[in-house]
Design an enzyme around this catalytic site. Structure first.
Site, PDB file in Angstrom:
ATOM      1  N   HIS A  39     -11.258  -2.754   4.325  1.00 43.75           N
ATOM      2  CA  HIS A  39     -11.324  -2.830   2.863  1.00 43.75           C
ATOM      3  C   HIS A  39     -12.100  -4.039   2.371  1.00 43.75           C
ATOM      4  O   HIS A  39     -12.573  -4.050   1.233  1.00 43.75           O
ATOM      5  CB  HIS A  39      -9.922  -2.778   2.263  1.00 43.75           C
ATOM      6  CG  HIS A  39      -9.489  -1.381   1.972  1.00 43.75           C
ATOM      7  ND1 HIS A  39      -9.808  -0.719   0.819  1.00 43.75           N
ATOM      8  CD2 HIS A  39      -8.797  -0.492   2.731  1.00 43.75           C
ATOM      9  CE1 HIS A  39      -9.328   0.502   0.849  1.00 43.75           C
ATOM     10  NE2 HIS A  39      -8.710   0.672   1.993  1.00 43.75           N
ATOM     11  N   HIS A  55      -7.485  -2.629  -4.766  1.00 46.40           N
ATOM     12  CA  HIS A  55      -7.678  -3.155  -3.414  1.00 46.40           C
ATOM     13  C   HIS A  55      -8.310  -4.545  -3.426  1.00 46.40           C
ATOM     14  O   HIS A  55      -8.063  -5.346  -2.525  1.00 46.40           O
ATOM     15  CB  HIS A  55      -8.510  -2.170  -2.590  1.00 46.40           C
ATOM     16  CG  HIS A  55      -7.762  -0.936  -2.212  1.00 46.40           C
ATOM     17  ND1 HIS A  55      -7.735   0.191  -3.011  1.00 46.40           N
ATOM     18  CD2 HIS A  55      -6.988  -0.651  -1.129  1.00 46.40           C
ATOM     19  CE1 HIS A  55      -6.983   1.118  -2.426  1.00 46.40           C
ATOM     20  NE2 HIS A  55      -6.525   0.638  -1.286  1.00 46.40           N
ATOM     21  N   PHE A  74      -1.748   6.804   4.112  1.00 47.66           N
ATOM     22  CA  PHE A  74      -1.536   5.793   3.083  1.00 47.66           C
ATOM     23  C   PHE A  74      -0.341   4.891   3.379  1.00 47.66           C
ATOM     24  O   PHE A  74      -0.412   3.675   3.271  1.00 47.66           O
ATOM     25  CB  PHE A  74      -1.306   6.453   1.719  1.00 47.66           C
ATOM     26  CG  PHE A  74      -2.560   6.923   1.036  1.00 47.66           C
ATOM     27  CD1 PHE A  74      -3.753   6.251   1.180  1.00 47.66           C
ATOM     28  CD2 PHE A  74      -2.535   8.044   0.219  1.00 47.66           C
ATOM     29  CE1 PHE A  74      -4.903   6.673   0.535  1.00 47.66           C
ATOM     30  CE2 PHE A  74      -3.678   8.488  -0.437  1.00 47.66           C
ATOM     31  CZ  PHE A  74      -4.859   7.799  -0.268  1.00 47.66           C
ATOM     32  N   HIS A  86       0.833  -1.205   0.000  1.00 48.55           N
ATOM     33  CA  HIS A  86       0.000   0.000   0.000  1.00 48.55           C
ATOM     34  C   HIS A  86       0.864   1.251   0.000  1.00 48.55           C
ATOM     35  O   HIS A  86       0.561   2.233  -0.684  1.00 48.55           O
ATOM     36  CB  HIS A  86      -0.928  -0.021   1.219  1.00 48.55           C
ATOM     37  CG  HIS A  86      -2.135   0.855   1.075  1.00 48.55           C
ATOM     38  ND1 HIS A  86      -2.223   2.105   1.639  1.00 48.55           N
ATOM     39  CD2 HIS A  86      -3.303   0.665   0.412  1.00 48.55           C
ATOM     40  CE1 HIS A  86      -3.394   2.636   1.346  1.00 48.55           C
ATOM     41  NE2 HIS A  86      -4.077   1.794   0.592  1.00 48.55           N
ATOM     42  N   HIS A 105     -10.884   5.399   7.773  1.00 48.87           N
ATOM     43  CA  HIS A 105      -9.436   5.448   7.976  1.00 48.87           C
ATOM     44  C   HIS A 105      -9.066   6.493   9.035  1.00 48.87           C
ATOM     45  O   HIS A 105      -8.291   6.220   9.953  1.00 48.87           O
ATOM     46  CB  HIS A 105      -8.730   5.785   6.660  1.00 48.87           C
ATOM     47  CG  HIS A 105      -8.391   4.604   5.826  1.00 48.87           C
ATOM     48  ND1 HIS A 105      -7.293   3.815   6.069  1.00 48.87           N
ATOM     49  CD2 HIS A 105      -8.996   4.069   4.730  1.00 48.87           C
ATOM     50  CE1 HIS A 105      -7.228   2.843   5.155  1.00 48.87           C
ATOM     51  NE2 HIS A 105      -8.254   2.981   4.335  1.00 48.87           N
ATOM     52  N   HIS A 162      -5.300   5.646  -5.689  1.00 47.36           N
ATOM     53  CA  HIS A 162      -6.492   6.226  -5.099  1.00 47.36           C
ATOM     54  C   HIS A 162      -7.020   7.352  -5.980  1.00 47.36           C
ATOM     55  O   HIS A 162      -6.342   7.830  -6.884  1.00 47.36           O
ATOM     56  CB  HIS A 162      -6.201   6.766  -3.697  1.00 47.36           C
ATOM     57  CG  HIS A 162      -5.861   5.709  -2.702  1.00 47.36           C
ATOM     58  ND1 HIS A 162      -4.607   5.151  -2.617  1.00 47.36           N
ATOM     59  CD2 HIS A 162      -6.623   5.074  -1.766  1.00 47.36           C
ATOM     60  CE1 HIS A 162      -4.600   4.226  -1.662  1.00 47.36           C
ATOM     61  NE2 HIS A 162      -5.816   4.155  -1.135  1.00 47.36           N
ATOM     62  N   HIS A 198     -15.158   5.326   2.964  1.00 44.21           N
ATOM     63  CA  HIS A 198     -13.799   4.774   2.995  1.00 44.21           C
ATOM     64  C   HIS A 198     -12.822   5.678   3.734  1.00 44.21           C
ATOM     65  O   HIS A 198     -12.149   5.252   4.678  1.00 44.21           O
ATOM     66  CB  HIS A 198     -13.310   4.526   1.562  1.00 44.21           C
ATOM     67  CG  HIS A 198     -11.816   4.394   1.464  1.00 44.21           C
ATOM     68  ND1 HIS A 198     -11.007   5.428   1.005  1.00 44.21           N
ATOM     69  CD2 HIS A 198     -10.973   3.386   1.798  1.00 44.21           C
ATOM     70  CE1 HIS A 198      -9.750   5.053   1.045  1.00 44.21           C
ATOM     71  NE2 HIS A 198      -9.686   3.813   1.518  1.00 44.21           N
TER      72      HIS A 198
END
Length: 595
Positions: free
Chosen positions: A370, A207, A357, A180, A332, A198, A328
């Protein structure tokens, strides 16, 4: 979330702008079945401006992080880009040129995120699915039993052991987490441009492949080919808390770099933007279901809105889809440490681990989160209408690079990950109450007295949005027929919004309420949407930090729901949520746009 969306920008030889084309709003059969109304849309145009107010300057800082929470109609710049845009199939990254990843403009990742290089990069084969006898079934994390939890902990423990004995083994825990980091923080390059998976149509397929191989690695290490990842069922009230199986200190699934205030049964805020919402748990759950309805149904009637726009190797625009933006991103942020706080090792937090990230994959809950994001792909297609996979060859032929559970390198294509059952896994069905959660309750009884509110001409230009403001504004026409509504959208536009893009920005938009509206209640028909921007990452020494954007909301459906279709003048209220003192707005208008 600031940190989550950070990445380095590269030089753009032409001014950065985002312009829109007309968007179809004709009711789809599934939309009529679900809520009997037309969809709301917004579009946004952007450009980069330097601190001297000069526009159209060549800059290394592109307006990369504008995120639009269209809670009443989310469309990003993705939806302004036609499918025939100059995107091309994205090739796998150039492993030989992998370099240092960046955390922000002044800080680089202290270790290499690059994957081990195959002996012969040019001969890496395409992946072929192995034979299977039984589907792997992913279950909601809140339903996991002790046997399953012990099994998963064992698998992750074995991955962590490889970090100590074989640190370069591609199936080790840190090497898997580094995938990632490398794909998302500028380590990989393609054609001289930093690769970013992204904020474009690469988000979902990348993903999906990532979790596919991670899941098989865990299964291989515990000798269970039927092992399936759990999913964090945050779209259902029963799953709207941090999964307990990941919150057991001393286990392999625990991570110390999490927001400690969000443990012990705290209800998640799917629109979280760094500030806690002061409301009840019941209201927060209601807000969450409203957000899910908007992002999955109202705002994603076709592939472009759901998946995001093309990934163009020649230009640094970012075109995220609905679910990537919300929930999403907020999940995070909500999970990671507070940016600026002190980490257990004494360092200052950039949102680690989940909130950035480069470090997100170091928290095992990343894969649980995810897994549900991936499930949304399946749930969205099951909703029907035009909710189908993208058919454009540039998307289908885009490629990524991964190692499988046997430590063998492979290239994979997007076209091969569209069917989860073909890939050997499925999801345990769970109820989706958000499907029937369109906000119909009104915050106001009747029409707000627009004569008691200053007209738009007296409010704009607005020097700063440091408090809630209301204004009245005339519509171009009223009492439109259904045929006229199908042909043209009624658009509320905020022109030339300016702010320093190194900070958090968010303001909400409401119709037919005054500045005393309760902005913590999203499940109201008057809530039109939000504009947000996350801190951008700039290279060291850059001085161009002022963003200028135009923000549009489609209000046809809102006017129907609120009962204002026949009114010539309506009330609009803006409520700053973050960074309002640094926001200026040139003007506001309402117009009709072809559809």
């Amino acid at each position: 979330m600031a940190s989550l969306c950070n990445s380095s920008s590269t030089s753009l030889k032409t001014p950065f702008t985002c312009s829109s084309t007309s968007l179809s709003s004709t009711p789809k059969p599934s939309q009529l079945f679900l809520h009997g109304k037309r969809n709301q849309m917004f579009k946004v145009s952007c450009k980069v401006t330097n601190n001297n107010g000069d526009q159209n300057v060549e800059t290394n800082s592109v307006d990369r992080r504008n995120v639009l929470l269209g809670l009443g109609g989310l469309y990003g710049v993705a939806n302004a880009i036609p499918l025939a845009a100059s995107a091309a199939p994205t090739p796998p990254p150039d492993l030989s040129s992998c370099s240092i990843a960046r955390i922000n403009e002044n800080q680089v990742v202290s270790y290499s995120c690059c994957a081990p290089k195959p002996d012969d990069i040019e001969k890496v084969p395409y992946y072929k699915f192995p034979s299977m006898t039984k589907l792997r079934v992913r279950q909601p994390a809140h339903e996991a039993n002790e046997e399953y939890i012990a099994k998963y902990n064992l698998g992750v423990s074995k991955m962590r052991d490889l970090d100590k004995t074989q640190p370069l083994n591609p199936i080790g825990f840190k090497q898997q987490a580094n995938i990632h980091c490398a794909y998302c923080n500028g380590a990989y390059r393609i054609g001289g441009k930093e690769l970013q998976v992204h904020n474009s149509w690469l988000f979902f397929p990348f993903h999906r492949w990532y979790l596919y191989f991670y899941e098989r690695i865990v299964g291989k290490l515990i000798d269970d080919p039927t092992f399936a990842l759990p999913y964090w069922n945050w779209d259902h009230p029963k799953g709207m808390r941090f999964p307990a199986m990941y919150d057991r200190e001393g286990t392999s699934l625990f991570d110390v770099t999490r927001d400690q205030s969000h443990r012990n049964g705290a209800v998640i805020d799917l629109g979280f933007f760094g500030n806690e919402v002061e409301t009840t748990q019941l209201q927060l759950m209601s807000n969450n279901l409203t957000l899910m309805y908007r992002q999955m149904v109202t705002n994603a009637p076709c592939p472009r809105m759901f998946f995001g726009g093309p990934y163009d190797l020649g230009i640094n625009t970012e075109l995220p889809g609905t679910i990537e933006n919300i929930p999403h991103g907020p999940v995070h942020i909500w999970s990671g440490t507070v940016t600026g706080s002190t980490l257990p090792n004494g360092a200052i937090s950039n949102g680690e681990n989940m909130g950035h990230f480069y470090s997100a994959g170091l928290d095992p809950v990343f894969f649980c989160h995810h897994s549900n994001v991936d499930r949304m792909w399946s749930e969205w297609k099951a909703t029907g209408g035009k909710r189908t996979d993208i058919t454009h060859k540039d998307w289908l032929n885009s490629e990524f690079f991964f190692y499988d559970e046997n430590e063998n390198p492979y290239r994979v294509k997007v076209r091969d990950c569209l069917d989860t059952k073909k890939m050997g896994y499925d999801y345990k069905p769970m109820a989706t109450p958000w499907r029937n959660f369109k906000p119909l309750t009104k915050a106001s009884a009747g029409k707000v007295n627009t004569s008691s509110i200053p007209p738009v001409s007296q409010v704009f230009p607005l020097a700063k949005l440091d408090k809630a403001i209301s204004f009245s504004i005339n519509r171009p026409t009223s009492s439109r027929t259904q045929q006229e509504k199908n042909a043209q959208e009624e658009m509320l536009t905020f022109n030339s919004i300016r702010y320093d893009n190194r900070g958090y920005i968010r303001f909400d938009v409401f119709l037919n309420v005054d500045n005393n509206v309760n902005a913590n209640e999203l499940d109201k028909a008057e809530f039109a949407g939000s504009y947000t921007s996350l801190p951008h990452v700039h290279r060291a020494g850059e001085t161009n930090h002022i963003a200028t954007v135009d923000f549009q909301l489609a209000i046809t459906e809102l006017l129907e729901d609120i009962g204002l279709e026949d009114e010539e003048t309506i009330a609009v209220t803006l409520v700053p949520k973050r960074g309002g003192e640094g926001i200026s707005i040139e003007s506001a208008t309402i117009s009709l746009a072809d559809c």
